[in-house]
Design an enzyme around this catalytic site. Structure first.
Site, PDB file in Angstrom:
ATOM      1  N   LYS A 228       2.064  -3.715   6.576  1.00  0.00           N
ATOM      2  CA  LYS A 228       2.450  -3.724   5.150  1.00  0.00           C
ATOM      3  C   LYS A 228       3.962  -3.516   5.021  1.00  0.00           C
ATOM      4  CE  LYS A 228      -1.573  -4.449   3.280  1.00  0.00           C
ATOM      5  NZ  LYS A 228      -1.842  -5.749   2.664  1.00  0.00           N
TER       6      LYS A 228
ATOM      7  N   SER B 162       0.839  -1.201   0.000  1.00  0.00           N
ATOM      8  CA  SER B 162       0.000   0.000   0.000  1.00  0.00           C
ATOM      9  C   SER B 162       0.870   1.246   0.000  1.00  0.00           C
ATOM     10  CB  SER B 162      -0.868  -0.022   1.261  1.00  0.00           C
ATOM     11  OG  SER B 162      -1.446   1.246   1.471  1.00  0.00           O
TER      12      SER B 162
ATOM     13  N   TYR C 194      -1.936  -1.033  10.800  1.00  0.00           N
ATOM     14  CA  TYR C 194      -2.185  -1.571   9.455  1.00  0.00           C
ATOM     15  C   TYR C 194      -1.010  -1.248   8.527  1.00  0.00           C
ATOM     16  CZ  TYR C 194      -3.677  -1.460   4.621  1.00  0.00           C
ATOM     17  OH  TYR C 194      -3.706  -1.614   3.256  1.00  0.00           O
TER      18      TYR C 194
END
Ligand code: UDP
Length: 337
Positions: free
Chosen positions: A154, A124, A150
């Site tokens: 990643k 992302s 989050y």
């Protein structure tokens, strides 16, 4: 190729599965359906005109995943399975680290055991944190000062993949840094089906347009952008799906990161207007204070993917809004009806 798609029943996974099938690849979808619907798999089969091999398992559980994949061969993996709500990750950090990191570790071990050497990872643009340049290219720092678990998962998985490749030189991996995926398949049969209140802008707007929610809250109008609202690089999910297939078909040993974005920024109010135009419905909104952790502008420099993958976006924001509206208006309750 026979491709294992982890999280293949989700929003990005379902569109990617379809593009893979259209390119002549065989698809194995692994999903635990914790945030997706088996109806999506049924519709991919209907649109693709072929069967999908379905494996229902929690990838973060090594014994369960190994047992479920027993006897199922694959030549490459596209790893999309994981939890993805930024706010939820702040409230439930251990769950996010456990699910996202464990899933990646289990997949890498399984690939090693099977001698599978090709991996595409769903990363992302969030790994860039609060970027100081725009548009942003892959040489900018990543995994520095991120603001939520989050995003850290990643960045950490990117590092885990690099370390795995250092120990296993035959591994070829691409890290696809998505900007803001929007839209739906043009048939309106598959699309984004968020559970509960959508966190992301376009599904929220779509639910306002269809009458499911009353008004959009626009998070801030005093950013240093042309109209004061946040600017993002919205990429049609079909362009994104094609980016996965382009990356997969060109994988070589090594690890490469690619931005998947259009290179064009749009403000929140531009998205509102584009959606109103596409749907013919009003999208009433209120300006509210900025959302914690949001930044003014995040736009991709997609040159590396354009040049090395022979891929670029071909669909406009207007098309994404029209496709999203087709999906939303014909499936107002998502896959549940
Ligand atoms: N946004 C908004 N209202 C919403 C959801 C999002 O104004 O209900 C704004 C958000 O502040 C950002 C843009 O829309 O400027 C895209 O947000 P989204 O959550 O879709 O993606 P992000 O870029 O945060 O990953």
């Amino acid at each position: 190729m026979r491709v294992l798609l982890t999280g293949g029943a989700g929003y990005i996974g379902s569109h990617t599965a379809l593009v893979l099938m259209e390119r002549g690849h065989d698809v194995v979808v692994l999903d635990d359906f914790s945030n997706s619907s088996i109806e999506a798999v049924r519709r991919i089969e209907e649109l693709g005109g072929r069967a999908v091999q379905l494996v229902t398992a929690d990838l973060a559980d090594p014994a369960a995943a190994r047992a479920a994949l027993e006897g199922i061969d694959f030549d490459a993996a596209i790893h999309l399975a994981g939890l993805k709500a930024v706010g939820e990750s702040v409230a439930q950090p251990t769950r996010y680290y456990r699910v996202n990191i464990d899933s990646a570790l289990v997949l890498l071990d399984l690939m090693h055991e099977r001698g599978v050497t090709k991996l595409v990872f769903s990363s992302s643009a969030t790994v860039y944190g609060d970027p100081t340049v725009s548009p942003i290219d892959e040489s900018q720092p990543s995994g520095v000062g991120l603001t939520n678990p989050y995003g850290w998962t990643k960045a950490m998985i990117e590092q885990i993949i690099r370390d795995t490749r250092a120990a296993r030189p035959e591994l070829g991996a691409v890290l696809l840094r998505y900007f803001n995926p929007v839209g739906a398949h043009p048939s309106g049969r598959i699309g984004e089906d968020p559970s509960g209140i959508p966190n992301n802008l376009m599904p929220f707007i779509a639910q306002v347009a269809v009458g499911k929610r009353e008004r959009l809250s626009v998070f801030g109008d005093a950013y240093p952008t042309p109209d004061g609202t946040g600017v993002r690089d919205y990429i049609h999910v079909m362009d994104l799906a094609e980016g996965h297939v382009a990356a997969l078909e060109r994988i070589e040993p090594g690890v490469e990161a690619y931005n998947l974005g259009s290179g064009t920024g749009s403000s929140v109010l531009e998205v509102v207007r584009a959606f109103e135009q596409a749907s013919g419905r009003p999208v009433p909104y209120d300006i509210v204070p900025p959302r914690a952790g949001d930044v003014a502008e995040v736009v991709a420099d997609p040159s590396k993917a354009n040049e090395r993958l022979g891929w670029s976006t071909t669909r406009s924001l207007a098309e994404a809004c029209a496709d999203s509206w087709r999906w939303q208006s014909t499936n107002p309750g998502g896959y549940a009806g």
